[in-house]
Motif scaffolding. Structure first.
Motif, short mmCIF file in Angstrom:
data_model
loop_
_atom_site.label_atom_id
_atom_site.label_comp_id
_atom_site.label_asym_id
_atom_site.label_seq_id
_atom_site.Cartn_x
_atom_site.Cartn_y
_atom_site.Cartn_z
N ALA A 156 -16.85 -10.85 18.72
CA ALA A 156 -16.13 -11.88 17.99
C ALA A 156 -15.40 -11.21 16.82
CB ALA A 156 -17.09 -12.95 17.49
N VAL A 162 -20.95 -11.94 21.62
CA VAL A 162 -21.15 -13.03 22.56
C VAL A 162 -21.50 -12.42 23.91
CG1 VAL A 162 -20.07 -14.98 23.73
CG2 VAL A 162 -19.53 -14.52 21.33
N LEU A 186 -23.72 -19.22 27.43
CA LEU A 186 -22.99 -18.38 26.49
C LEU A 186 -23.82 -18.28 25.22
CD1 LEU A 186 -19.31 -19.64 26.82
CD2 LEU A 186 -20.12 -17.33 27.30
N TRP A 188 -24.52 -16.44 21.39
CA TRP A 188 -23.85 -15.84 20.24
C TRP A 188 -24.92 -15.17 19.38
CZ3 TRP A 188 -21.36 -19.13 15.77
CH2 TRP A 188 -20.66 -18.28 14.90
N PHE A 224 -15.74 -14.99 30.97
CA PHE A 224 -15.51 -15.49 29.61
C PHE A 224 -14.75 -14.47 28.80
CE2 PHE A 224 -19.38 -13.06 29.08
CZ PHE A 224 -19.34 -12.60 27.76
N VAL A 226 -13.54 -13.87 24.40
CA VAL A 226 -13.75 -14.33 23.02
C VAL A 226 -12.45 -14.28 22.24
CG1 VAL A 226 -15.06 -13.93 20.90
CG2 VAL A 226 -16.13 -13.50 23.13
N VAL A 231 -14.73 -19.36 22.49
CA VAL A 231 -14.87 -18.63 23.74
C VAL A 231 -14.27 -19.45 24.88
CG1 VAL A 231 -16.48 -17.48 25.31
CG2 VAL A 231 -17.04 -17.66 22.87
N TYR A 233 -14.15 -19.87 28.95
CA TYR A 233 -15.03 -19.53 30.07
C TYR A 233 -14.64 -20.35 31.30
CZ TYR A 233 -17.46 -23.90 28.98
OH TYR A 233 -17.75 -25.22 28.76
N HIS A 243 -12.69 -24.13 26.72
CA HIS A 243 -12.83 -23.40 25.47
C HIS A 243 -13.88 -24.10 24.62
CE1 HIS A 243 -11.92 -22.72 21.17
NE2 HIS A 243 -11.49 -21.53 21.54
N TRP A 246 -17.05 -22.42 17.85
CA TRP A 246 -18.27 -21.79 17.33
C TRP A 246 -19.35 -22.80 16.97
CZ3 TRP A 246 -18.27 -17.17 18.95
CH2 TRP A 246 -17.10 -16.42 18.99
#
Length: 394
Positions: A156, A162, A186, A188, A224, A226, A231, A233, A243, A246
């Motif tokens: 990121a 990620v 996903l 983080w 995916f 970033v 993100v 995917y 999308h 965060w």
């Protein structure tokens, strides 16, 4: 009540619909020009025979730095090598091993802050940072809380990572030959904590066999990429991406048209011919067709995945390159999406090439030669029909 508001994307052709907090972009055709590679690359690095520093065994990544220098990861030698903008070797870092500056697996990460070059060792689950002189400045575990990534992590903009972890699996109730899909998430990673941004995403398509399972041939996979806002995917079931920001909210959705996904008899026949070419004698080929081919043929899907398994690559402005699944024909088709998901460009590259890095008006490709030798090359992007060196064409 949801309220829809229609606006046009920056290209002036792509309709984008906003539904409450979610933006939906749809298109049958790209809103921008057809793109092509410049006739000659700005630089090509890699030789079939010559000085060792210019020979690659297995290129697993390459990035182009802001000054034009190119960094290449070669997993056969476990080396990271830098070349200047003219293709001349500058330095080599790394070797096989487990000490700092040594590797068991080698991937380059793009867009990582705080270091000129960031390396992910997928075998040791370790991050290594290297400065512009080739010196190792930091080595650390990917995630101190012990979550093991299934796919390579992505950086990121703030330097956090990620990734998708290995899913929990249970094969006890699966019949031999049964096809199923993992459900992916996903994650983080920030310091010692891990946040799940999205879960339950259809992931790797697999089949079971006696005692285990494996990836399905031509199977779908989660992809995916970033960006600064979150993100992107997709599951690969169709030309469709979401999308997530965060905070874990899905804020954008894009759908567009791409090459037909149907697996035809011609595709199956070509796949059979590729198998038969591996055998030296007619007897070996007949034995393969009689004993092994029926099981392989019956395990093929009816539709191809929409994307390559590593088919998303984000640019610094939030735009997105999407590499469509490439086995269907002699070329690979790449689609360019704007940050809001609008489809604005299409690029075709040779089938033996793979997109590794890109900027606003260039791409960095891995190219495979007649003897499967590896090289990397930087090309400018120009509008189709323009054989010269162009600037950004959208």
């Amino acid at each position: 009540m949801l309220r829809a508001m229609i606006r046009w994307a920056a290209c002036g052709l792509m309709p984008v619909t906003t539904l409450a907090a979610q933006t939906v972009a749809e298109s049958d055709d790209p809103g921008g020009p057809e793109l092509t590679l410049s006739d000659e690359p700005l630089v090509r690095i890699g030789v079939l025979d010559g000085p060792m520093e210019y020979m690659f065994g297995e290129v697993t990544g390459a990035i182009r730095l802001e000054d034009g220098n190119v960094v290449v990861a070669d997993e056969q030698s476990y080396e990271v090598r830098m070349f200047d903008d003219g293709g001349r070797h500058v330095w080599t870092s790394g070797r096989a091993g487990e000490e700092p500056g040594e590797y068991r697996g080698l991937r380059l990460l793009r867009g990582c802050s705080g270091a000129a070059i960031t390396v992910f060792d997928w075998s040791l689950d370790r991050i290594t940072e290297i400065d512009s002189e080739g010196m190792v400045t930091d080595t650390r575990e990917l995630n101190p809380v012990g979550v093991v990534p299934y796919s390579g992590p992505m950086c990121a903009p703030d330097g956090t990572l990620v990734f998708t972890p290995w899913p929990a699996t249970d094969y006890a109730d699966l019949a031999v030959g049964e096809v199923y899909r993992w459900r992916m998430s996903l994650n983080w990673a920030r310091g010692d904590s891990v946040t799940t941004l999205r879960s339950g995403i259809p992931g790797t398509e697999r089949f079971s066999y006696r005692g285990g399972s494996g990836p399905r041939q031509w199977g779908k996979d989660m992809v995916f990429a970033v960006t600064a806002t979150g993100v992107w995917y997709g599951s690969g079931d169709d030309y469709e991406l979401e999308h997530v920001d965060w905070g874990g909210r899905v804020t954008r959705h894009t759908r567009w048209s791409g090459p037909d996904l149907e697996v035809t008899g011609e595709h199956v026949d070509r796949y059979l011919r590729a198998y038969l070419a591996r055998y030296d004698t007619p007897a070996e080929r007949r034995n393969f067709e009689r004993e092994r081919w029926p099981g392989i043929r019956d395990g093929l899907p009816e539709r191809f995945p929409a994307f390559e398994s590593d088919g998303l690559l984000a640019l610094s402005d939030g735009s997105l390159w999407v590499t469509t699944f490439g086995w269907r024909g002699p070329d690979r088709e790449l689609h360019l999406l704007q940050p809001d998901g609008a489809w604005v460009g299409r690029l075709v590259i040779p089938a033996h090439s793979t997109l590794l890095d890109a900027g606003p008006d260039w791409v960095l490709l891995l190219e495979r030669g007649e003897f499967d030798e590896h090289s990397v090359a930087v090309y400018e992007l120009v509008e189709a029909g323009d054989s010269g060196s162009g600037s950004r064409a959208w």
